[in-house]
Design an enzyme around this catalytic site. Structure first.
Site, short mmCIF file in Angstrom:
data_model
loop_
_atom_site.label_atom_id
_atom_site.label_comp_id
_atom_site.label_asym_id
_atom_site.label_seq_id
_atom_site.Cartn_x
_atom_site.Cartn_y
_atom_site.Cartn_z
N LYS A 43 -4.77 3.16 5.56
CA LYS A 43 -5.94 2.57 4.90
C LYS A 43 -7.08 3.58 4.78
CE LYS A 43 -4.83 -2.13 6.31
NZ LYS A 43 -5.02 -3.13 7.36
N LYS A 59 0.80 -1.22 0.00
CA LYS A 59 0.00 0.00 0.00
C LYS A 59 0.83 1.27 0.00
CE LYS A 59 -2.00 -1.34 4.45
NZ LYS A 59 -1.22 -2.52 4.54
N VAL A 101 -6.76 -2.43 1.43
CA VAL A 101 -7.66 -2.22 2.57
C VAL A 101 -8.49 -3.48 2.77
CG1 VAL A 101 -9.49 -0.78 3.53
CG2 VAL A 101 -7.80 0.24 1.99
N GLU A 107 -7.12 -3.59 -4.54
CA GLU A 107 -8.21 -3.89 -3.61
C GLU A 107 -7.68 -4.37 -2.26
OE1 GLU A 107 -12.03 -3.93 -3.88
OE2 GLU A 107 -11.21 -3.83 -1.87
N LEU A 115 -11.45 -8.47 1.20
CA LEU A 115 -12.81 -7.92 1.26
C LEU A 115 -13.02 -6.86 0.17
CD1 LEU A 115 -13.24 -7.34 5.11
CD2 LEU A 115 -14.14 -9.23 3.73
N GLY A 166 1.20 -14.39 13.15
CA GLY A 166 1.28 -13.80 11.81
C GLY A 166 0.26 -12.70 11.56
N ASP A 225 -0.71 2.01 10.15
CA ASP A 225 -1.25 1.16 9.10
C ASP A 225 -2.73 1.47 8.85
OD1 ASP A 225 -0.69 -1.04 7.31
OD2 ASP A 225 -2.14 -2.17 8.53
N GLU A 250 2.48 -6.96 11.27
CA GLU A 250 3.64 -6.76 10.39
C GLU A 250 4.86 -7.27 11.15
OE1 GLU A 250 3.69 -4.99 7.35
OE2 GLU A 250 1.50 -4.80 7.42
#
Ligand code: ADP
Ligand code: ASP
Ligand code: MG
Length: 815
Positions: free
Chosen positions: A682, A579, A609, A606, A613, A664, A678, A667
């Site tokens: 977004k 991103k 974010v 896509e 989804l 996991g 982050d 980040e």
């Protein structure tokens, strides 16, 4: 009576010659057969090469001769095991004559067109002799008739013009009294009225057959070659090309004139004049239908375009200048000059302003043309009425051909948009008034791609090939590869999309395959792979020049994101889960959007974010359909949601973050998630997608972390401060608990402003029960004022991110 012609590849080896003989035997069962043969495959080129070596005083001509000698001697050895002395002597004498000619060329240092014809005639003379003698040795009633005794021409060496009156007379007279079942005739060779050896032009054996067929008014002319007919495009360049069942004479002529080498262009006219059908057949697959060229074609309305052709190595010459406007006679002088130099014009366009005229000729004629034209227009050039002629070389012509194109609208539009979408630059365009042909001049190195995309567009409308290039083969990359492997057949069948991965790279190595990397063992191919670099990867993607190329960035690397503009400028689509580009400066974001628009190339992200989804897509659809977004409320961090769902007065903050990282959900550097940066990125992307002109600094980000947390220098330090500040986090928890609230990290966009931060969410709120690492986005809009449009589901994880990327790729395929 029938005339059959077998090309060089059909008589290229003992095996194929046996096949030819078996076809001839069957055909001659109940009628007489005339068989025209080419030189043994490749021999004409080898003869020419030997001649050029000798002419340039290069002794290698001797080795070139020996190779020619070996091929012929090997053929008679295999085909005629019990040969009589005469046969061997004839072949040896002929080869000796050839050797003497080459020695002579070496001595005099010269190769004129006249000698070239003599030299090249050896090919057909030898092949026709060997085939006839093979048949005789098998007691087949065959005789050879030398075409030089039948076909009379002028003295235009290397491409002589046939004198039909004498030629037809000779043919009719000879065949009236010929008794043999099969007559073998060498193609290509002829003789001038003065008795000199001439030839009909490269590929001319087809023409020999047509001349004989017409003179004798036979019922059918058959051209036997190494492919099963005239194909929709050259099958050597377009894998999905297929044979065209029926063609009109005009279509066949146009296709051959524009590069379908399978038929020598002048071949059609004699057959057309007498309405003799021409069949093109495959010697090695005689059972296949092939192509029929005749006047009785059924109107196949399916595709108005019958074939796509190419002629390579074209030079484009432009004559221009203000002095040309309105003054008649320029074109006439130009074309006369070219005619005098015997330069064939393949392509012409003239803008209606008459300010310039542009024409295409063979590259090899370009220098000669320039000198001749600049001389012819010397006067006008010195007066600056016109410019010295401009030459561009390294070009090719591609053409769409079909009789029925004129009855359909929009074909040229489709042709040019297909080429444009694939970044194929068009240098010039011409369309014949008959509308049987639309041609374009493009770069030589775009030909294969152009033929394939056009073929896909006009003949395979159904399947679209996508060529994917992936950078970043970690968890998500591997999952994407798995999904592509698994879905490949389904997509091909159901959506008619053929997704192939043509290149992959990690930070160390990269692999490529223009036919698609074998996905069953891609990992092992990395062992032998070349070292990767972003520049090297880009160069290779551009060099491969594959249609519908898509660059997929599955890294979190700023360096990779800096390459997007380069890819878009090459009309290579970009799909990214990285991103950085979309959340960096607004100017860069805008630049990429603009490039995507102006190059008509997708830039999709896509997964920036909410992973897989459909958040960006939903927002884009709302905006595009005219709805107005009043606010966006969202939980966009799977990691923070996981942390606050698991943190309580029975756990501690430090361990909860550790666990999130271990599983996991964060980040590699958890500070990026916990600091809220982050999430800020977004919501910034969503704001921008909604039309907001914003920078990351414009987002109000009140951190719930302590000063010590925020100032930690390393990840380890960070964890230490989390432990030390446990009381701070417990306080946040306790405050929420007393109000019966849940802690959630929320992003909000409202009235053109965006903010992110920790909030206490009361029971009953849609965010309250959000589980695990899920994300939720609520769009309040004019059409959804009270009950928002909600998108909710897993917002992190390799599998869902990979499927989001995959969805973007398929979206490009569906476009
Ligand atoms: P021959 O030796 O039989 O005369 P050619 O080499 O002259 O054969 O012609 C056959 C070749 O023409 C094919 O192998 C193919 O590579 C080439 N070709 C180019 N365009 C077409 C096309 N549209 N259809 C079929 N073949 C084509
Ligand atoms: N052998 C000649 C050539 O290679 C003629 C032909 O094959 O048609 O051009
Ligand atoms: Mg040919």
């Amino acid at each position: 009576m029938k005339v059959l012609k077998f090309g060089g590849t059909s008589v290229g080896s003992a095996h194929t010659i046996n096949q030819v003989i078996s076809i001839l035997e069957k055909k001659s069962d109940n009628e007489k057969v005339i068989c025209v043969v080419s030189a043994v495959g490749g021999i004409t080129d080898k003869l020419l090469n030997a001649g050029r070596l000798a002419q340039s005083k290069n002794k290698d001509y001797k080795e070139a001769f020996l190779a020619i000698q070996r091929s012929h001697l090997k053929l008679i050895d295999t085909l005629i095991p019990k040969k009589n002395k005469e046969v061997v002597k004839y072949v040896e004498d002929t080869l000796k004559e050839l050797k003497d000619l080459l020695d002579g060329l070496f001595l005099i240092n010269e190769l004129s067109p006249k000698t070239t014809d003599k030299l090249l005639s050896f090919g057909e003379l030898l092949s026709s002799y060997i085939i006839t003698e093979t048949m005789k040795s098998r007691s087949i009633y065959a005789e050879r008739k030398n075409a030089q005794e039948l076909i009379v021409t002028d003295s235009n060496f290397t491409k002589a013009n046939v004198i039909f009156k004498d030629t037809n007379e000779n043919i009719k007279t000879y065949f009236k009294s010929a008794n043999q079942d099969i007559t073998i005739v060498p193609g290509f060779v002829s003789r001038s009225q003065l008795g000199e050896i001439t030839t009909l032009g490269r590929g001319g054996s087809d023409f020999t057959a047509a001349i004989i067929a017409a003179a004798l008014k036979v019922i059918q002319l058959e051209i036997w070659t190494d492919v099963s007919g005239m194909f929709t495009a050259n099958p050597k360049l377009v894998k999905h090309a297929y044979p065209i069942k029926q063609l009109s004479y005009q279509e066949a002529m146009e296709l051959s004139h524009f590069g379908a080498k399978v038929l020598y262009p002048p071949t059609v006219q004699p057959a057309l004049d007498l309405n003799i059908p021409i069949q093109i057949k495959n010697t090695l697959k005689p059972e296949e239908t092939g192509t029929t060229i005749s006047s009785e074609i059924e109107l196949l309305t399916k595709s108005p375009v019958k074939g796509i052709t190419n002629i390579n190595n074209i030079a484009l010459l432009t004559l221009q200048g203000s002095g040309m406007v309105g003054i008649p006679g320029f074109s006439k002088r130009l074309f006369e000059t070219l005619a005098q130099e015997k330069i064939n014009i393949i392509f012409i366009t003239q803008a209606s302003s008459e300010h310039s005229i542009c024409f295409g000729i063979d590259n090899s004629d370009a220098d000669k043309a320039k000198v001749a034209i600049d001389t012819a227009f010397e006067n006008e050039i010195s007066l600056h009425k016109i410019d010295p002629i401009l030459i561009e070389d390294g070009l090719s012509i591609i053409a769409l051909i079909g009789d029925n194109m004129k009855n359909f609208q929009g074909i040229s539009g489709k042709m040019f948009s297909t080429l444009g979408k694939n970044n194929i630059n068009i240098r010039a365009i011409a369309q014949g008034a008959s509308e049987r042909n639309i041609s374009a001049v493009i770069n030589n190195n775009d030909v294969k791609k152009a033929l394939n995309v056009l073929h896909e567009r006009f003949f395979e409308v159904k399947t679209k090939q996508l060529n994917v290039f992936i950078v970043g083969i970690g968890n998500v990359g591997e999952k994407l590869i798995d999904q592509i492997t698994q879905q490949h057949n389904f997509l091909k069948k159901k959506l008619k999309i053929d997704v192939r991965i043509a290149g992959m790279a990690n930070s160390r190595k990269m692999i490529f395959n223009e036919d698609g990397i074998n996905l069953n063992d891609w990992a092992s191919q990395f062992h032998y792979a070349e070292k990767s670099s972003l520049q090297g990867f880009f160069n290779k993607v551009v060099d491969l020049n594959l249609r519908n190329s898509i660059f997929v960035d599955i890294t979190a690397d700023e360096g990779v994101s800096k390459w997007y503009d380069n890819y878009l400028k090459q009309s290579i689509a970009v799909v990214a889960c990285n991103k950085i580009a979309c959340s960096g400066t607004y100017d860069n974001y805008k630049k990429l959007q603009d490039l995507s628009l102006s190059y008509n190339t997708a830039f999709l992200y896509e997964t920036n974010v909410g992973a897989g989804l459909p958040i960006i897509n939903t927002l884009n659809n709302l905006v595009a359909s005219g709805d107005k977004v009043t606010s966006i409320q969202a939980i966009l961090s799977g990691s923070l949601n996981f942390v606050f769902n698991n943190f309580s007065d029975r756990t501690n903050f430090h361990d909860t973050v550790k666990r999130a990282q271990f599983e996991g959900y964060t980040e590699p550097d958890p500070r990026i998630d916990l600091s809220g940066i982050d999430v800020a990125r977004k919501i910034l992307i969503l704001a921008r997608e909604n039309g907001g002109v914003m920078e990351i600094e414009d987002i109000d980000n009140k951190s719930f972390l302590t000063e010590a947390n925020l100032n930690s220098k390393t990840v380890d330090d960070f964890y230490k401060t989390l432990k030390a500040d446990e009381a701070h986090f417990q306080k946040l928890y306790a405050s929420a608990k007393t109000k019966n609230c849940q802690l959630k990290y929320v992003a909000e966009y409202k009235n053109g402003k965006a903010k992110v931060g920790l909030r206490e969410i009361p029971e009953g709120h849609p965010f309250y029960n959000l589980e695990g690492k899920d994300n939720i986005v609520m769009f309040y809009t004019e059409r959804y004022p009270e009950q928002p449009l909600i998108v909710k589901g897993a917002g992190a994880g390799a599998d869902v991110t990979a499927s989001g990327l995959f969805a973007d790729i398929i979206k490009i395929g569906n476009k």
